[in-house]
Design an enzyme around this catalytic site. Structure first.
Site, PDB file in Angstrom:
ATOM      1  N   LYS A 117      40.448  36.125  43.618  1.00 14.94           N
ATOM      2  CA  LYS A 117      39.556  37.233  43.947  1.00 14.94           C
ATOM      3  C   LYS A 117      38.084  36.838  43.853  1.00 14.94           C
ATOM      4  O   LYS A 117      37.257  37.328  44.621  1.00 14.94           O
ATOM      5  CB  LYS A 117      39.847  38.433  43.034  1.00 14.94           C
ATOM      6  CG  LYS A 117      41.295  38.915  43.093  1.00 14.94           C
ATOM      7  CD  LYS A 117      41.708  39.329  44.499  1.00 14.94           C
ATOM      8  CE  LYS A 117      43.119  39.896  44.557  1.00 14.94           C
ATOM      9  NZ  LYS A 117      44.170  38.909  44.335  1.00 14.94           N
ATOM     10  N   LYS A 159      38.476  42.936  36.009  1.00 17.25           N
ATOM     11  CA  LYS A 159      39.571  42.610  36.919  1.00 17.25           C
ATOM     12  C   LYS A 159      40.064  41.187  36.707  1.00 17.25           C
ATOM     13  O   LYS A 159      39.273  40.265  36.481  1.00 17.25           O
ATOM     14  CB  LYS A 159      39.134  42.807  38.376  1.00 17.25           C
ATOM     15  CG  LYS A 159      38.594  44.190  38.684  1.00 17.25           C
ATOM     16  CD  LYS A 159      38.172  44.345  40.123  1.00 17.25           C
ATOM     17  CE  LYS A 159      39.354  44.438  41.053  1.00 17.25           C
ATOM     18  NZ  LYS A 159      38.942  44.770  42.441  1.00 17.25           N
ATOM     19  N   HIS A 209      39.572  54.210  50.026  1.00 19.01           N
ATOM     20  CA  HIS A 209      40.125  52.867  50.233  1.00 19.01           C
ATOM     21  C   HIS A 209      40.462  52.733  51.718  1.00 19.01           C
ATOM     22  O   HIS A 209      41.346  53.415  52.227  1.00 19.01           O
ATOM     23  CB  HIS A 209      41.385  52.690  49.384  1.00 19.01           C
ATOM     24  CG  HIS A 209      41.998  51.330  49.462  1.00 19.01           C
ATOM     25  ND1 HIS A 209      42.312  50.588  48.349  1.00 19.01           N
ATOM     26  CD2 HIS A 209      42.359  50.565  50.519  1.00 19.01           C
ATOM     27  CE1 HIS A 209      42.846  49.428  48.725  1.00 19.01           C
ATOM     28  NE2 HIS A 209      42.890  49.404  50.047  1.00 19.01           N
ATOM     29  N   ARG A 293      49.087  38.509  54.038  1.00 13.89           N
ATOM     30  CA  ARG A 293      50.486  38.805  54.364  1.00 13.89           C
ATOM     31  C   ARG A 293      50.547  40.068  55.202  1.00 13.89           C
ATOM     32  O   ARG A 293      49.527  40.716  55.445  1.00 13.89           O
ATOM     33  CB  ARG A 293      51.277  39.033  53.078  1.00 13.89           C
ATOM     34  CG  ARG A 293      50.636  40.097  52.178  1.00 13.89           C
ATOM     35  CD  ARG A 293      51.491  40.454  50.984  1.00 13.89           C
ATOM     36  NE  ARG A 293      50.775  41.205  49.965  1.00 13.89           N
ATOM     37  CZ  ARG A 293      50.487  42.502  50.010  1.00 13.89           C
ATOM     38  NH1 ARG A 293      50.852  43.214  51.078  1.00 13.89           N
ATOM     39  NH2 ARG A 293      49.844  43.112  49.032  1.00 13.89           N
TER      40      ARG A 293
END
Length: 469
Positions: A117, A159, A209, A293
């Site tokens: 990330k 995170k 989102h 993916r």
């Protein structure tokens, strides 16, 4: 095309979806399965099936050695990882390629780079994509983290650098909480991902989102517009739409162009998704991560564009160039997807494995049910509870919501509890209809309005009997 036979290294509805796409391309399919999935729909549909281990995922679907052994013995040309399990594991992709097979996904280097990330944030910034204020890289320790938080202010997210799927995230709102959560987050990240690295991001309050679907062949990259994924529970998407509602043409153009720029900067090959936080008040958007993916929610994009994303990623992996130019990708109408899980939403989403005693799927134009179910199937308790996805297409968002409500009421899944009541309640929710939602909306609404109290208004008597069968 270089792919004549394909191993599906996954299970459930995505395995069924891949088999159907491969059939259209004339490709022989081999289904890898655990002992618990010996009677699965994917095993029944595939040309061949190979047992790879006992029910626990760690000893079957997550066992790279077992999956590769099955691929070699089956003599396949390629391996499709689906989503979850080993889909974004660079070591697995490397093992497939090293064995002389084709990995249906991005190059190993892209998976490794974008799977970190922190590295992905750096790539995004270098491509000119806005990122959430936060650390430039991995935080060296709590002292550096404390200083950064003092600069950007609370609330912040701690995170996991190697995290994904909503895992490894802690939201903190003051220094006392920060001091407790930072070391716990590092330990949790190490246990979950084998990597205790952390980074810090500013929390964008009441953000939506939104994610952009991309396709690339290593040279050319296109976008297939965006999806709205703001209705989430425990950071897992529940209800998804395409396109996102309420975006101005300028914001949509900037959002999709930024995703293409990022993908081009790494010569992306295959299907992928660039995820963003969107501040509806300011119109600003911020990069979150790249999923290297196919996504669970890919069908809503297929419904509004007419593009078979799974077939396209197989073609690209097989050496073909993109068959669709950007100017040919158009939005038609509005699509919604509901994730149907084997959980009881009236009992705090308690898992509900068991035998399906009746299955009646809704029919009609603009309705699609991607599922692993059949009448008599035993839903195992070992894996994610996703049973399938109800997808509808309408002329506009209002029409799509009405069609979703009708489709859900026409669906019968007897013998187990499912999340259909949740989706019916969402479809009847005036805030959802008005688009007054954000990533924290659903959890707050469920806390304030227990779902059991809303069933009488959300479900017809017939639907209630179906759901409680």
């Amino acid at each position: 095309m270089a792919i004549g036979s394909l191993l599906i290294a996954n299970r459930g509805e995505i395995a069924v979806r891949i088999i159907r796409a491969a059939r259209l391309l004339g490709i022989r399919t081999v289904q890898a399965h655990s002992a618990a999935d010996a009677d699965s729909l994917a095993v029944r549909m595939a040309d061949e099936a190979v047992l790879i281990g006992p029910p626990p995922a760690a000893k079957s679907y997550l066992d790279i050695g077992a999956v590769m052994k099955a691929a070699r013995e089956a003599g396949v040309d390629a391996v499709h990882p689906g989503y979850g399990f080993l889909a974004e594991n660079p070591d697995f992709a490397d093992a497939v390629v090293s064995a002389g097979m084709i990995f249906v996904g991005p190059d190993v280097s892209a998976i490794r780079l974008l799977g970190d990330k922190v590295a992905a944030r750096r790539v995004a910034r270098e491509a000119g994509v806005p990122t959430v204020p936060g650390s430039e890289g991995r935080i060296a320790g709590i002292e550096e983290a404390r200083a950064l938080v003092g600069e950007i202010g609370f609330p912040v997210m701690i995170k996991a650098a190697a995290g994904g799927g909503g895992r490894g995230i802690r939201i903190v709102r003051d220094f006392d909480e920060f001091e407790k959560q930072f070391p716990q987050a590092a330990s949790e990240a190490q246990a979950a991902f084998g990597d205790g690295g952390l980074y810090i991001e500013k929390v964008i309050e009441n953000a939506r989102h939104i994610e952009v679907q991309i396709l690339g062949d290593g040279e050319n990259v296109i976008h297939c517009f965006e999806r709205e994924c703001s209705l989430q529970r425990r950071r897992q998407k529940v209800w998804e739409e395409a396109p996102a509602f309420g975006l101005s043409p300028a914001v949509r153009e900037a959002l999709t162009a930024s995703a293409v720029a990022l993908a081009r900067s790494v010569s992306y090959r295959g299907a992928g998704t660039v995820e963003y936080l969107y501040d509806a008040d300011s119109g600003a958007f911020y990069f979150i991560e790249v999923n290297t993916r196919i996504q669970v929610e890919h069908p809503v994009t297929e419904m509004i564009t007419g593009i078979d994303l799974v077939a396209e990623m197989i073609r690209i992996a097989g050496g073909e160039k993109l068959s669709i130019p950007q100017e040919a990708v158009r939005i038609s109408g509005h699509a919604i997807e509901c994730r149907i899980n084997a959980e009881d939403p009236t009992q705090n989403f308690m898992p509900s494995p068991g035998q399906v005693t009746a299955l009646v799927e809704p029919e009609g134009e603009g309705i699609r049910f991607d599922t692993m179910l059949y009448d008599g199937y035993w839903v195992p308790p070992f894996y994610d509870s996703l049973l399938g996805k109800m997808i509808v297409h309408g002329a506009d968002r209002k029409d799509a919501i009405a069609r979703m409500e009708a489709a859900l009421k026409a669906l019968t899944i007897g013998g187990i509890r499912t999340t259909v009541p949740l989706h019916l309640a969402i479809a009847a929710n005036p805030d959802v209809a008005a688009g007054a939602i954000h990533t924290k909306y659903l959890e707050g609404w469920l806390a304030d309005t227990p779902l059991s109290a809303s069933l009488s208004t959300s479900l017809s008597p017939a639907a209630s009997q179906t759901e409680n069968a």
